[in-house]
Design a protein around this motif. Structure first.
Motif, PDB file in Angstrom:
ATOM      1  N   GLN A 145       0.859  -1.196   0.000  1.00 14.48           N
ATOM      2  CA  GLN A 145       0.000   0.000   0.000  1.00 14.48           C
ATOM      3  C   GLN A 145       0.889   1.238   0.000  1.00 14.48           C
ATOM      4  O   GLN A 145       1.309   1.739   1.043  1.00 14.48           O
ATOM      5  CB  GLN A 145      -0.914  -0.020   1.221  1.00 14.48           C
ATOM      6  CG  GLN A 145      -1.841  -1.231   1.262  1.00 14.48           C
ATOM      7  CD  GLN A 145      -2.612  -1.337   2.562  1.00 14.48           C
ATOM      8  OE1 GLN A 145      -2.207  -0.790   3.586  1.00 14.48           O
ATOM      9  NE2 GLN A 145      -3.727  -2.040   2.529  1.00 14.48           N
ATOM     10  N   GLU A 147       0.511   4.547  -0.791  1.00 14.50           N
ATOM     11  CA  GLU A 147       0.089   5.795  -0.156  1.00 14.50           C
ATOM     12  C   GLU A 147       0.189   5.700   1.362  1.00 14.50           C
ATOM     13  O   GLU A 147       0.622   6.647   2.034  1.00 14.50           O
ATOM     14  CB  GLU A 147      -1.354   6.124  -0.563  1.00 14.50           C
ATOM     15  CG  GLU A 147      -1.536   6.425  -2.040  1.00 14.50           C
ATOM     16  CD  GLU A 147      -0.888   7.733  -2.443  1.00 14.50           C
ATOM     17  OE1 GLU A 147      -0.688   8.598  -1.547  1.00 14.50           O
ATOM     18  OE2 GLU A 147      -0.563   7.904  -3.629  1.00 14.50           O
ATOM     19  N   TYR A 362      -8.107   4.649  -9.576  1.00 11.67           N
ATOM     20  CA  TYR A 362      -7.560   5.702  -8.714  1.00 11.67           C
ATOM     21  C   TYR A 362      -8.662   6.480  -8.008  1.00 11.67           C
ATOM     22  O   TYR A 362      -8.421   7.070  -6.960  1.00 11.67           O
ATOM     23  CB  TYR A 362      -6.704   6.671  -9.542  1.00 11.67           C
ATOM     24  CG  TYR A 362      -5.321   6.141  -9.836  1.00 11.67           C
ATOM     25  CD1 TYR A 362      -4.355   6.094  -8.836  1.00 11.67           C
ATOM     26  CD2 TYR A 362      -4.977   5.678 -11.091  1.00 11.67           C
ATOM     27  CE1 TYR A 362      -3.086   5.598  -9.085  1.00 11.67           C
ATOM     28  CE2 TYR A 362      -3.718   5.186 -11.361  1.00 11.67           C
ATOM     29  CZ  TYR A 362      -2.771   5.149 -10.346  1.00 11.67           C
ATOM     30  OH  TYR A 362      -1.528   4.659 -10.600  1.00 11.67           O
ATOM     31  N   ARG A 365      -9.404   5.643  -4.419  1.00 12.51           N
ATOM     32  CA  ARG A 365      -8.470   6.145  -3.411  1.00 12.51           C
ATOM     33  C   ARG A 365      -8.916   7.485  -2.853  1.00 12.51           C
ATOM     34  O   ARG A 365      -8.546   7.845  -1.733  1.00 12.51           O
ATOM     35  CB  ARG A 365      -7.074   6.289  -4.022  1.00 12.51           C
ATOM     36  CG  ARG A 365      -6.465   4.991  -4.505  1.00 12.51           C
ATOM     37  CD  ARG A 365      -5.046   5.220  -4.987  1.00 12.51           C
ATOM     38  NE  ARG A 365      -4.427   4.004  -5.473  1.00 12.51           N
ATOM     39  CZ  ARG A 365      -3.185   3.929  -5.932  1.00 12.51           C
ATOM     40  NH1 ARG A 365      -2.440   5.020  -5.963  1.00 12.51           N
ATOM     41  NH2 ARG A 365      -2.696   2.795  -6.362  1.00 12.51           N
TER      42      ARG A 365
END
Length: 459
Positions: A145, A147, A362, A365
Motif C-alpha cells: 500500500q 500511499e 484511482y 483512493r
C-alpha cells in the motif's frame, strides 16, 4: 503504585477540571473514542494548544489507571488519522508529543512525593504509539500500500524529530529500507526519502543523521551498480540534504521575514520573485501541487464552475487527479453543507469527468480514506453519512465497490457499514421529481458529452 490519595506536587497543567475518580474504575472505550476522535476532528493551528492539552489529559488518565488497552486504542486512532488526513500530520504529531511530555512530567511529580514509584512500563502511550506505528508500517509494506507507506514514513520522521521516537526505535526500520533500496525497490526508496526529508528540515538534523549513520548507508547504496537511475538520483539528493541540512524556518521565506520585521524595505519585484521561488524549492516538489489542488478545490466550491474544475483535472497527471477529488470530499464533510455535496456530485456525475477520473481504480483512493473515518467525522457532523452517500452515488461505482468501501468503516458493536449502504440505497430509490436525483447517468451519444448529466444543482 502509591495510594490514589497521595497528593500531587502540581496539578495546574490540566485545562479542564475533572471530578475525582478511583483508579480501579475502568475506562469506557466508547466514550474515550468519541472524545479522542472529536479532538482529532477539530484540531487546527489556532486550537492546537487547547486541543493537545485535552488529549494529553486523557492519555495521562489512561496511564494512571494502567489501562494498556485504552492507550493502544488511542495510538491506533492517532496513526490512522495521520494516514487519512496527511495534511494535518504535523498537528497530530505535536499532539502526541504533548501527551508524551505530560505523561513524563506526571511521572516526575509522582516520584517527588513517592521515591519508590516506578510506574508501569506496559501502560505507556509512548510505547504503544511506537509499537502500533511500526507494526502498521510493516503491514503496509507487506501489502504494497504505497500511499499508506508514504504517510506512515513521514509520520515516523516527524515523531523522530519531536523526540517521541528515539533513534534506536527506528534503526531496524532504517536498515531494512536501505537493504531494499540496494535491491532497487522504488517503494522503499521513496519511503526512505519521505522519512529523511522530515529529519533534515529540523534543528536536530545533525544529531539524528549521525546517530542513524545515514551518510554511511547512503554511500553504500550509491556504490552499487545495479540500482536504477531513479534510485541513484533520489539517493544523491538525500545525500546532499544530509550533508547540508536546511532546517525549517519559522518564516517560509526571507521576504516574509522582511515584511514582519521591516528589515528590507527596498526589495524590488524581481527579488520578491526569487525569494518566493526559493521558498517553494525548500518546501519540496509536492508542496506546490498540493497547495494548488487545495486552492482549486476551494475555488470550485465558491464559484461552482465545472468547466474550470474539469480543466484543472486535465492539467494534473492521471495518478494525481484523485488527490483533487479527495480535497473536494474533505471540504464537503468538514463544512457539512448539503449544497456543496450536491455540487460535487454534479461535477462527478458528468461523463467527461468520469473519463478523466476512472483510470485504473484511482478514484476509489479519493473516497476510501474519508469513508474509513466516517464514524469519527459523524461525531462533529451528524449528516456525514448522508453527504458521503450523495457524492458516492454520483460516481457510478458498482454495488460491489460500494460494499467494499463501506466495509472499511465497520466498528465493533456499531453497524456503520449498514448505515452508509442504507443512505446510498435511499438516495438511489428517490422519486424522479426529487430535487436531486441519484441514478446512473445515461450515456446518450446524440447529446453533447460535456453537458450530459442527470444531476441538477440544489441551490
Amino acid at each position: 503504585m502509591s495510594s490514589p490519595t497521595t497528593p500531587l506536587a502540581s496539578f495546574n497543567r490540566l485545562t479542564f477540571s475533572q471530578p475525582w475518580r478511583p483508579w480501579s474504575q475502568p475506562i469506557d472505550l466508547v466514550l474515550l473514542r468519541r472524545s479522542i476522535c472529536g479532538l482529532l476532528n477539530r484540531v487546527a493551528g489556532a486550537t492546537l494548544d487547547r486541543t493537545a492539552g485535552r488529549f494529553a489529559e486523557l492519555v495521562v488518565r489512561g496511564e494512571r489507571c494502567g489501562d494498556s488497552a485504552s492507550l493502544e486504542a488511542c495510538s491506533r486512532w492517532v496513526v490512522q488519522r495521520c494516514v487519512v488526513d496527511s495534511p494535518r500530520l504535523d498537528l497530530f504529531a505535536k499532539m502526541a508529543q504533548r501527551a508524551v511530555d505530560e505523561a513524563e512530567g506526571d511521572d516526575l511529580r509522582w516520584r517527588s512525593v513517592d521515591p519508590y514509584y516506578l510506574g508501569d512500563p506496559t501502560a505507556s502511550f509512548q510505547s504503544a504509539l511506537r509499537t502500533v506505528l511500526l507494526a502498521e508500517l510493516q503491514l503496509a509494506f507487506t501489502l504494497g500500500q504505497a500511499e499508506k507507506v508514504y504517510a506512515l514514513s513521514a509520520t515516523v520522521g516527524e515523531l523522530l524529530v519531536l523526540g517521541v521516537l528515539a533513534c534506536g526505535d527506528v534503526q531496524d526500520v532504517i536498515n531494512t529500507l536501505f537493504e531494499e533500496t540496494v535491491r532497487d525497490s522504488d517503494l522503499h526508496c521513496v519511503a526512505l526519502c519521505r522519512m529523511i526529508r522530515r529529519v533534515v528540515s529540523s534543528t536536530e538534523a545533525f544529531q539524528i543523521v549521525h546517530k542513524l549513520a545515514l551518510l554511511g548507508h547512503i554511500g553504500g547504496v550509491l556504490e552499487e551498480d545495479t540500482i536504477s537511475l531513479k534510485v541513484r538520483y533520489m539517493m544523491m539528493g538525500v545525500l546532499d540534504q544530509c550533508i547540508y541540512p536546511r532546517p525549517r524556518d519559522v518564516f517560509s521565506s526571507d521576504l516574509q521575514r522582511s515584511e514582519v520585521y521591516g528589515l528590507r524595505e527596498d526589495l524590488d519585484e524581481q527579488d520578491d520573485t526569487v525569494e518566493l521561488t526559493r521558498a517553494r524549492e525548500r518546501r519540496g516538489p509536492e508542496a506546490p501541487a498540493f497547495d494548488q489542488c487545495l486552492k482549486e478545490a476551494q475555488a470550485f466550491l465558491t464559484s461552482h464552475d465545472n468547466n474550470k474544475a474539469e480543466a484543472f483535472c486535465k492539467s494534473l497527471r492521471p495518478k494525481s487527479r484523485h488527490r483533487f477529488i479527495h480535497l473536494l470530499l474533505h471540504a464537503v464533510l468538514t463544512a457539512g453543507d448539503e449544497t456543496d455535496a450536491n455540487l460535487v456530485a454534479s461535477f462527478l456525475s458528468q461523463l467527461c469527468t468520469r473519463a478523466l477520473l476512472q483510470v485504473n481504480g484511482y478514484l476509489v483512493r479519493a473516497f476510501e480514506p474519508l469513508v474509513t473515518i466516517l464514524e469519527d467525522v459523524v461525531l462533529d457532523n451528524p449528516s456525514a453519512y448522508h453527504l458521503m452517500a450523495i457524492m458516492l452515488s454520483a460516481v457510478g461505482f458498482f454495488q460491489a465497490e460500494i460494499d467494499d468501501l463501506a466495509s472499511h468503516i465497520v466498528v465493533k458493536e456499531n453497524p456503520a457499514r449498514d448505515r452508509l449502504l442504507e443512505e446510498v440505497a435511499a438516495l438511489n430509490a428517490a422519486p424522479v421529481d426529487d430535487t436531486f436525483r441519484l441514478s446512473t447517468v445515461v450515456e446518450d451519444s446524440s447529446e453533447d458529452e460535456g453537458t450530459s448529466s442527470d444531476y441538477a444543482y440544489a441551490y
